[in-house]
Design a protein around this motif. Structure first.
Motif, PDB file in Angstrom:
ATOM      1  N   LEU A 119       1.404  -7.499 -31.621  1.00 27.50           N
ATOM      2  CA  LEU A 119       2.561  -7.832 -30.787  1.00 27.50           C
ATOM      3  C   LEU A 119       3.859  -7.280 -31.367  1.00 27.50           C
ATOM      4  CD1 LEU A 119       1.794 -11.519 -29.707  1.00 27.50           C
ATOM      5  CD2 LEU A 119       1.647  -9.441 -28.323  1.00 27.50           C
ATOM      6  N   ALA A 120       3.993  -7.337 -32.715  1.00 24.85           N
ATOM      7  CA  ALA A 120       5.213  -6.806 -33.346  1.00 24.85           C
ATOM      8  C   ALA A 120       5.307  -5.298 -33.153  1.00 24.85           C
ATOM      9  CB  ALA A 120       5.214  -7.154 -34.824  1.00 24.85           C
ATOM     10  N   GLY A 121       4.195  -4.585 -33.343  1.00 27.47           N
ATOM     11  CA  GLY A 121       4.207  -3.137 -33.148  1.00 27.47           C
ATOM     12  C   GLY A 121       4.505  -2.756 -31.713  1.00 27.47           C
ATOM     13  N   TYR A 122       3.871  -3.486 -30.771  1.00 30.75           N
ATOM     14  CA  TYR A 122       4.097  -3.202 -29.354  1.00 30.75           C
ATOM     15  C   TYR A 122       5.544  -3.501 -28.962  1.00 30.75           C
ATOM     16  CZ  TYR A 122       3.767  -3.635 -24.283  1.00 30.75           C
ATOM     17  OH  TYR A 122       3.975  -3.503 -22.939  1.00 30.75           O
ATOM     18  N   SER A 123       6.066  -4.628 -29.437  1.00 35.25           N
ATOM     19  CA  SER A 123       7.438  -5.009 -29.098  1.00 35.25           C
ATOM     20  C   SER A 123       8.445  -4.010 -29.667  1.00 35.25           C
ATOM     21  CB  SER A 123       7.729  -6.412 -29.627  1.00 35.25           C
ATOM     22  OG  SER A 123       9.048  -6.809 -29.308  1.00 35.25           O
ATOM     23  N   ARG A 124       8.207  -3.579 -30.908  1.00 29.70           N
ATOM     24  CA  ARG A 124       9.119  -2.601 -31.525  1.00 29.70           C
ATOM     25  C   ARG A 124       9.102  -1.279 -30.752  1.00 29.70           C
ATOM     26  NH1 ARG A 124      11.637  -1.690 -36.427  1.00 29.70           N
ATOM     27  NH2 ARG A 124      11.926   0.517 -36.916  1.00 29.70           N
ATOM     28  N   LYS A 125       7.906  -0.835 -30.378  1.00 26.90           N
ATOM     29  CA  LYS A 125       7.792   0.402 -29.616  1.00 26.90           C
ATOM     30  C   LYS A 125       8.476   0.277 -28.262  1.00 26.90           C
ATOM     31  CE  LYS A 125       4.387   3.671 -27.796  1.00 26.90           C
ATOM     32  NZ  LYS A 125       2.943   3.985 -27.642  1.00 26.90           N
ATOM     33  N   ASN A 126       8.286  -0.871 -27.619  1.00 27.13           N
ATOM     34  CA  ASN A 126       8.896  -1.092 -26.313  1.00 27.13           C
ATOM     35  C   ASN A 126      10.418  -1.119 -26.417  1.00 27.13           C
ATOM     36  OD1 ASN A 126       8.555  -1.764 -23.442  1.00 27.13           O
ATOM     37  ND2 ASN A 126       9.460  -3.729 -24.017  1.00 27.13           N
ATOM     38  N   GLN A 127      10.946  -1.764 -27.485  1.00 19.02           N
ATOM     39  CA  GLN A 127      12.395  -1.798 -27.682  1.00 19.02           C
ATOM     40  C   GLN A 127      12.946  -0.394 -27.944  1.00 19.02           C
ATOM     41  OE1 GLN A 127      14.642  -4.251 -27.402  1.00 19.02           O
ATOM     42  NE2 GLN A 127      13.024  -5.620 -26.676  1.00 19.02           N
ATOM     43  N   LEU A 129      11.634   2.433 -26.796  1.00 15.20           N
ATOM     44  CA  LEU A 129      11.631   3.120 -25.505  1.00 15.20           C
ATOM     45  C   LEU A 129      12.778   2.639 -24.621  1.00 15.20           C
ATOM     46  CD1 LEU A 129       7.796   3.136 -24.707  1.00 15.20           C
ATOM     47  CD2 LEU A 129       9.202   5.084 -25.438  1.00 15.20           C
ATOM     48  N   LEU A 130      13.063   1.343 -24.687  1.00 18.25           N
ATOM     49  CA  LEU A 130      14.155   0.792 -23.890  1.00 18.25           C
ATOM     50  C   LEU A 130      15.508   1.354 -24.342  1.00 18.25           C
ATOM     51  CD1 LEU A 130      14.738  -1.203 -21.617  1.00 18.25           C
ATOM     52  CD2 LEU A 130      15.035  -2.993 -23.336  1.00 18.25           C
ATOM     53  N   ARG A 131      15.697   1.434 -25.678  1.00 18.14           N
ATOM     54  CA  ARG A 131      16.941   2.024 -26.187  1.00 18.14           C
ATOM     55  C   ARG A 131      17.054   3.491 -25.780  1.00 18.14           C
ATOM     56  NH1 ARG A 131      15.855  -1.262 -30.787  1.00 18.14           N
ATOM     57  NH2 ARG A 131      14.744   0.474 -31.781  1.00 18.14           N
ATOM     58  N   GLU A 132      15.939   4.202 -25.845  1.00 19.93           N
ATOM     59  CA  GLU A 132      15.948   5.613 -25.448  1.00 19.93           C
ATOM     60  C   GLU A 132      16.268   5.756 -23.962  1.00 19.93           C
ATOM     61  OE1 GLU A 132      12.995   9.531 -25.605  1.00 19.93           O
ATOM     62  OE2 GLU A 132      12.389   7.629 -26.532  1.00 19.93           O
ATOM     63  N   LEU A 133      15.708   4.824 -23.164  1.00 20.44           N
ATOM     64  CA  LEU A 133      16.011   4.845 -21.732  1.00 20.44           C
ATOM     65  C   LEU A 133      17.494   4.596 -21.474  1.00 20.44           C
ATOM     66  CD1 LEU A 133      15.078   4.891 -18.775  1.00 20.44           C
ATOM     67  CD2 LEU A 133      14.599   2.440 -18.962  1.00 20.44           C
TER      68      LEU A 133
END
Length: 362
Positions: A119-127, A129-133
């Motif tokens: 969950l930590a790895g997925y959440s970090r990756k998602n954050q 991607l969100l910052r990049e977006l």
């Protein structure tokens, strides 16, 4: 929001382990302290304070095994931070917990730790991607703003070129009418006058007079049309810019902010006034720079001419011939004129909009 949901899920799993082990005083402290430290870790996520909190709780779990059910919650924060030192520090506490927990809870506990990592790895990756977006969206918005500004500049340039081409074509038409039609009418008027002189037939007197009157009327109409075309084709901004640039030894800047076309009388008055004022700057001022401002306000037109020098050849209480002529022109348009020499030389002229303007021919 996703990060909060992940931590809530792990926290509730820790509460389940506490319930399975039996609720004691030590368990209540673990529930409260883990919640507090987890919230602080989220608040100080990108600082060293988060690292200290994770290490502190790992130490508690190593000393007091009863805190171990909530160790995955802090492992989640350590994984999110990608701090290998934190994970290494939490390993002894995790081993201590596995040795302390009942065998029936070992597999669920290992599963919870694995879930914390995932969950930590997925959440970090998602954050990330969100910052990049957000970054892409901000850059896109910025590029769109620049594109609009560029397009607006191109439209203004195009309008300016079309306006200049229109004025040039009007000038050409005025010259064509004056040089061709005007000359032919003039010649026809002279020929008609010559016919009247040599005519001996009384019956032709009246037709010749009518013909001459018609030609004179046509000539007057042609002259009016040529003058109107010429007046409309005057680009005040270009003329004033040319006057301002006429003497390179003095740097004179033109600021022109007028949306509509000025009346003919004001155009000629402003051109004449600026010529006289610039000539006075060259002759009487000790300054090396000046500024001409033409601005349209809701109720009046403003003309300001200033320089950074001091007029040293003007009488103290009376205007010179040039300034007197400027004052007469302004009064003929129903305007006001003010001279200020407190900081350099300032000539301030305002002409009321919609007034009945009189031409100044003297």
């Amino acid at each position: 929001m996703q990060d909060l949901g992940n931590k809530l899920l792990i926290y509730l799993a820790g509460c389940y382990f506490i319930w399975c082990l039996g609720v004691k005083d030590q368990a209540i402290i673990a529930v409260t302290l883990s919640l507090l430290l987890s919230c602080l870790c989220s608040f100080f996520r990108d600082t060293r304070i988060c690292d200290i909190l994770v290490l502190l709780f790992s130490l508690f779990c190593l000393i007091v095994p009863g805190f171990s059910p909530f160790l995955p919650l802090l492992i989640y924060d350590a994984t999110y931070r990608r701090e290998k030192l934190l994970l290494a520090a939490g390993t002894p506490a995790a081993i201590r917990a596995l040795l302390w927990l009942p065998k029936m809870l070992l597999f669920p506990y290992l599963l919870l730790i694995s879930l914390s990592f995932l969950l930590a790895g997925y959440s970090r990756k998602n954050q990330g991607l969100l910052r990049e977006l957000h970054l892409i969206r901000d850059r896109s918005t910025e590029a769109e703003i620049h594109l609009k500004e560029h397009n607006q500049a191109l439209i203004q340039k195009q309008d300016s070129e079309i306006h200049a081409a229109t004025l040039s074509e009007r000038n050409r038409i005025a010259r064509e009418i004056h040089d061709n039609v005007g000359h032919m009418l003039t010649r026809s008027i002279l020929q008609t006058g010559a016919l009247k002189v040599i005519n001996r037939d009384p019956e032709l007197e009246e037709p010749l007079d009518t013909l001459k009157d018609t030609l004179n009327t046509a000539m007057t109409s042609i002259r009016t049309s040529v003058h109107d075309l010429h007046d409309e084709s005057i680009d005040l901004q270009s003329v004033l810019q040319e006057i301002a640039s006429s003497a390179p030894e003095v740097s004179i800047h033109l600021e022109y902010d007028v949306d509509e076309d000025l009346p003919r009388e004001i155009k000629y008055a402003f051109i004449s006034i600026v010529k006289e004022a610039v000539n006075n700057i060259h002759k009487h001022s000790s300054g090396d720079s000046g500024k001409i401002t033409v601005r349209e306000h809701p109720g009046f037109y403003l003309l300001q001419i200033r320089d950074n020098g001091t007029p040293d050849k003007l009488p103290p209480k009376t205007d010179g011939i040039g300034l007197s002529g400027i004052r007469d022109r302004v009064h003929s348009l129903g305007g006001t004129m003010r001279i200020d020499t407190a900081h350099g030389f300032l000539l301030n002229i305002s002409i009321t909009k919609g007034a009945r303007y009189e031409s100044f021919d003297h």
